[in-house]
Write an enzyme that holds these catalytic residues in place. Structure first.
Site, short mmCIF file in Angstrom:
data_model
loop_
_atom_site.label_atom_id
_atom_site.label_comp_id
_atom_site.label_asym_id
_atom_site.label_seq_id
_atom_site.Cartn_x
_atom_site.Cartn_y
_atom_site.Cartn_z
N ASP A 18 0.77 -1.03 0.06
CA ASP A 18 0.00 -0.02 0.06
C ASP A 18 1.03 1.40 -0.02
OD1 ASP A 18 -2.00 1.85 0.59
OD2 ASP A 18 -1.23 1.71 2.54
N ASP B 230 -0.15 5.23 1.09
CA ASP B 230 -0.20 6.06 1.85
C ASP B 230 -0.26 5.41 3.32
OD1 ASP B 230 -0.81 8.66 2.63
OD2 ASP B 230 -2.14 8.98 0.91
#
Ligand SMILES: [Mg+2]
Length: 251
Positions: free
Chosen positions: A8, A10
């Site tokens: 991922d 953020d």
């Protein structure tokens, strides 16, 4: 046997304009050790080239084809079955549709309508997109995140908030592409030629990243550089990405 690492972005690789602690060194080491790396983001309008440039500025290794966005994944899914798409989204989502070979048409002529984050969203768009869906266009949602972190500790409305309006107005539930659905992880596995069980999937949010990993059949890993502050019992994880290196060394 782990062959690829999905990350991922953020809260896992960066926060705002800064790399997360240990992220740049750990990812460089994944690559040095021969693991394939892919960045999997629910951001529907992000352009792979600008994400790559942002990562490289922070000292994080990346190539444009290492970035998978929910917009690109939605485009791929829609292009399997349709040619003409109506888009409720920012320019990046439109570019993803065109790159996948789709033609963007007015909502009333669309075979499928895709809804993502759209800064131009207004009553007319809501009405026309909902009409098209009620009349049989297939409804796709890039991701259901209702908000996303914004400057100064505020939250901005995310794609999920706009999608909720279209669901209410059309009476139809969408096909969801983004995390926690497994679609993006499976697309990245196909492209790399690896099995989901050969992938370690790292994220900072249990209900999107780790649930996506589980749904896809990947090994989920939680880091505490984003929204989560502790590792629950029965969950694999570490403070930062450096913990993944220790795990891979000892497993
Ligand atoms: Mg995150």
């Amino acid at each position: 046997m782990i062959r690829a690492i999905f990350l991922d972005l953020d809260g896992t690789v960066y926060r705002g304009s800064e790399a997360c602690p240990d992220a740049a060194d750990s990812i460089a080491e994944f690559i040095r050790r021969g693991f394939a790396v892919r960045y999997i983001t629910n951001n529907s309008g992000a352009r792979p080239e600008s994400v790559r440039a942002k990562l490289v500025r922070m000292g994080v290794p990346s190539q444009p084809d290492w970035v998978v966005t929910s917009g690109m994944a939605a485009a791929k899914e829609i292009a399997h079955s349709f040619h003409k798409v109506g888009v409720v989204g920012n320019p990046g989502l439109m570019e993803s549709m065109i790159e996948a070979g789709l033609t963007i048409v007015p909502y009333c002529d669309a075979e499928a309508v895709v809804v993502g984050l759209c800064f131009e969203f207004d009553f007319t768009i809501l009405q026309e997109a909902s009409d098209a869906i009620r009349n049989g266009a297939v409804f796709y949602a890039t991701n259901l995140d209702k908000t996303y972190p914004y400057d100064g500790g505020r939250f901005a409305p995310g794609a999920g908030s706009l999608i909720a309006a279209v669901v209410a107005a059309s009476g139809v539930d969408p096909i969801v592409v983004g995390k926690p659905q497994p679609t993006m992880a499976w697309q990245a596995c196909d492209e790399l030629g690896v099995e989901p069980r050969e992938v370690l999937f790292v994220g900072d949010r249990i209900e999107t990243d780790l649930d996506c990993a589980l749904a896809a059949g990947c090994l989920p890993w939680l880091v505490l550089t984003g929204v989560s502050s502790e590792i629950p019992d029965g969950v694999l994880g570490s403070e930062t990405l450096a913990g993944v290196l220790d795990y891979l060394e000892n497993s």
